[in-house]
Design an enzyme around this catalytic site. Sequence first.
Site, PDB file in Angstrom:
ATOM      1  N   TYR A  98       0.812  -1.222   0.000  1.00  0.00           N
ATOM      2  CA  TYR A  98       0.000   0.000   0.000  1.00  0.00           C
ATOM      3  C   TYR A  98       0.848   1.277   0.000  1.00  0.00           C
ATOM      4  O   TYR A  98       1.792   1.411   0.797  1.00  0.00           O
ATOM      5  CB  TYR A  98      -0.958   0.034   1.208  1.00  0.00           C
ATOM      6  CG  TYR A  98      -1.580   1.406   1.306  1.00  0.00           C
ATOM      7  CD1 TYR A  98      -2.607   1.773   0.439  1.00  0.00           C
ATOM      8  CD2 TYR A  98      -1.055   2.372   2.149  1.00  0.00           C
ATOM      9  CE1 TYR A  98      -3.101   3.061   0.436  1.00  0.00           C
ATOM     10  CE2 TYR A  98      -1.543   3.669   2.150  1.00  0.00           C
ATOM     11  CZ  TYR A  98      -2.569   4.005   1.293  1.00  0.00           C
ATOM     12  OH  TYR A  98      -3.040   5.293   1.279  1.00  0.00           O
ATOM     13  N   ASN A 134     -10.153   5.054   2.046  1.00  0.00           N
ATOM     14  CA  ASN A 134      -8.799   5.553   1.797  1.00  0.00           C
ATOM     15  C   ASN A 134      -8.320   5.183   0.388  1.00  0.00           C
ATOM     16  O   ASN A 134      -7.126   5.093   0.134  1.00  0.00           O
ATOM     17  CB  ASN A 134      -7.817   5.030   2.854  1.00  0.00           C
ATOM     18  CG  ASN A 134      -6.467   5.744   2.813  1.00  0.00           C
ATOM     19  OD1 ASN A 134      -6.402   6.956   2.590  1.00  0.00           O
ATOM     20  ND2 ASN A 134      -5.387   5.004   3.013  1.00  0.00           N
ATOM     21  N   GLY A 161     -13.694  25.601  -2.112  1.00  0.00           N
ATOM     22  CA  GLY A 161     -13.306  26.843  -2.799  1.00  0.00           C
ATOM     23  C   GLY A 161     -13.502  28.082  -1.938  1.00  0.00           C
ATOM     24  O   GLY A 161     -12.751  29.061  -2.038  1.00  0.00           O
ATOM     25  N   THR A 175      -4.875  18.431  -0.241  1.00  0.00           N
ATOM     26  CA  THR A 175      -5.018  18.373  -1.691  1.00  0.00           C
ATOM     27  C   THR A 175      -6.097  19.353  -2.144  1.00  0.00           C
ATOM     28  O   THR A 175      -5.940  20.066  -3.136  1.00  0.00           O
ATOM     29  CB  THR A 175      -5.356  16.942  -2.143  1.00  0.00           C
ATOM     30  OG1 THR A 175      -4.330  16.074  -1.646  1.00  0.00           O
ATOM     31  CG2 THR A 175      -5.423  16.831  -3.653  1.00  0.00           C
ATOM     32  N   ASN A 176      -7.197  19.389  -1.396  1.00  0.00           N
ATOM     33  CA  ASN A 176      -8.284  20.307  -1.744  1.00  0.00           C
ATOM     34  C   ASN A 176      -7.835  21.758  -1.723  1.00  0.00           C
ATOM     35  O   ASN A 176      -8.110  22.512  -2.648  1.00  0.00           O
ATOM     36  CB  ASN A 176      -9.459  20.126  -0.774  1.00  0.00           C
ATOM     37  CG  ASN A 176     -10.344  18.971  -1.174  1.00  0.00           C
ATOM     38  OD1 ASN A 176     -11.270  19.135  -1.944  1.00  0.00           O
ATOM     39  ND2 ASN A 176     -10.022  17.787  -0.693  1.00  0.00           N
ATOM     40  N   GLY A 228       1.593   4.647   1.128  1.00  0.00           N
ATOM     41  CA  GLY A 228       2.484   5.257   2.105  1.00  0.00           C
ATOM     42  C   GLY A 228       3.448   4.278   2.751  1.00  0.00           C
ATOM     43  O   GLY A 228       4.483   4.684   3.288  1.00  0.00           O
ATOM     44  N   ALA A 255      -5.759  13.316   5.133  1.00  0.00           N
ATOM     45  CA  ALA A 255      -7.168  13.382   4.748  1.00  0.00           C
ATOM     46  C   ALA A 255      -7.930  14.514   5.446  1.00  0.00           C
ATOM     47  O   ALA A 255      -9.093  14.388   5.808  1.00  0.00           O
ATOM     48  CB  ALA A 255      -7.864  12.038   4.964  1.00  0.00           C
ATOM     49  N   CYS A 256      -7.244  15.645   5.641  1.00  0.00           N
ATOM     50  CA  CYS A 256      -7.891  16.814   6.250  1.00  0.00           C
ATOM     51  C   CYS A 256      -7.889  18.024   5.322  1.00  0.00           C
ATOM     52  O   CYS A 256      -8.081  19.155   5.763  1.00  0.00           O
ATOM     53  CB  CYS A 256      -7.223  17.165   7.566  1.00  0.00           C
ATOM     54  SG  CYS A 256      -7.572  15.973   8.861  1.00  0.00           S
TER      55      CYS A 256
END
Length: 592
Positions: free
Chosen positions: A199, A371, A500, A255-256, A201, A251-252
């Site tokens: 996997y 994930n 955004g 990337t967004n 990471g 995951a917080c």
Amino acid sequence: MALTTNKTVLSWIDEQVDLVKPDKIVWIDGSKEQIEALRAEACATGEIIKLNEELLPECFLHRTAQNDVARVEHRTFICTPTKEEAGPTNNWKDPNECYAMLREIAKDSYKGRTMYVIPYSMGPIGSPLSKIGVELTDSIYVVLNMAIMTRIGKAVFDVLGDSNDWVRGLHCKCNIDEENRYICHFPQDNTIISVNSGYGGNVLLGKKCFALRIASYQGRNEGWQAEHMLILGLEKPNGEVKYICAAFPSACGKTNLAMLIPPEGYKAKGYKVWCVGDDIAWIRKGADGRLYAINPENGFFGVAPGTNEKSNFNALASTKKGTIFTNVVHNLDDNTVWWEGLDKNPPKNALDWLGNPWDGTTSDKKGAHPNSRFTAPAQNCPALSPEFENPNGVPISAFVFGGRRAKLAPLVYQAKDWNSGVFVGSSMASETTAAATGAVGVVRRDPMAMLPFCGYNMADYFKHWIEIGKDLDPEKAPKIFNVNWFRKDDEGNFLWPGFGENLRVLDWIIDRCEGRVDAVETPIGYVPYAKDINLEGIEDEISYETLEEILKVDNALWKEEAANIEEFYAQFGDRLPQELRDSLNKLKAAVE
Ligand code: GTP
Ligand code: SPV
Ligand code: MN
């Protein structure tokens, strides 16, 4: 044929070959032909599945083993000579004992398999901020992912020359046996060994293992920083670009935020966001006395679920070519992929992430793993910064910390100075996510989002941050902020629209850096006046009163928080920098 004459490389590879006994050795030269041949081979064995060439050119799907879907923090070890060097927040093993244990597991494990030798550069090849690694793996999936995530091939060895300054990485799939899965780091030896996983990471050794754990250790010794941070450029209507580094736990929302598309009103005015990086930043002082950051990676290993045209157009666009999808839904009708939150039309004729028939409606089970991820080339990103390849990096105006806090932290606040900023980062906490195995949604302290990634004693890492600040002219030092997009009401709904709309907060942050806007002084730092956060165009999503609510600092809650931080700090004993103790005492006094 060996691609280098570097003796340190050749002798190390010889030793590993003796240990794992591959049938053959393939040197990865980075050529398109070689990558294509490897893709074909992996398709033939079923390791990857070729997707619709029209809709998703050069894209593939991969499924990991069911027991191998995330990082395994409890099986990740920092093997420094003493336990104290690894510190209380890391798992530690004695290096000699650990090497012996790993040798036993890795022994003969490549029998019947091929050893791939991947030379890779973290950062633009030849940049003064870049570093080199060599990963040995028995997985074509790893080769193909590393070819997206890093700069690979012969050119890397050319830059390395005869130098011994490179990171050794040995990955052995073995039997993907959970009970014998170990991700081990030997910072003193520049060495990483990962066994029994396939996997992301755990096995793309350039990423968390090198670019964060080993690199953080190197950075401490060499006077620079390796951080779990996105890097973005905010372009103002006048064309000026200011760079922000932000650390959020896995995951917080890195990337967004890194690929954010400004809301309509802002776009019309000429605002743009440029993505330099979405996960890792290497930071060093430049000749002009300011801090500069590069993204050591060359691709995005992004969370798939929730990624859609609206939430992250640029990330989705990045996945349209040359991408590897891991553990998502396979749409059999058109041979494409799907995940929860992509759109409202789950495919009727599909396979779930495990490869079982799935029709999107009758099953209450998720189709994609929470994930599940995409590995996408950075060059695909429509918002990729023109500075992406700049070997000297980009100058940083602000550091931003943040996490998932349903109740406590206000939407945004600014630390009063560098040391209070380090205190804010060091005491960060967030609700856990699916990015690592274990319980989800539990609040845990995750200093600077580095809890799982710091390659040495966390107290010394805090000290390093303090030292970096001492070395900077306060005028040139980045200002430090904290954000929280995740405040919830009592029904569990997010109060801030996020995504955004986060640009509205970034805009305030840059205005603060430039001294253009006042703020309210509170016990935790400077908080915006509600009137200074522009709600134009989102009045139906968030009222002025709600905004005021999420900007409030509740002294009673912060009193509890301070007690909690004190408890967290206790494990570091005398090693905790006095500056942080002082900041904590100031907070305690202020909320009393
Ligand atoms: P790693 O790759 O694991 O280091 O994580 P990351 O920080 O890059 O995570 P990413 O940006 O992929 O965040 C994914 C999750 O955060 C998804 O569940 C998103 O829906 C959620 N998210 C991102 N931005 C926002 C936001 O502004 N508001 C809310 N409510 N959720 C967000
Ligand atoms: C994270 O978990 O922070 C990631 C994904 O970025 S992984 O590479 O698997 O660690
Ligand atoms: Mn990450």
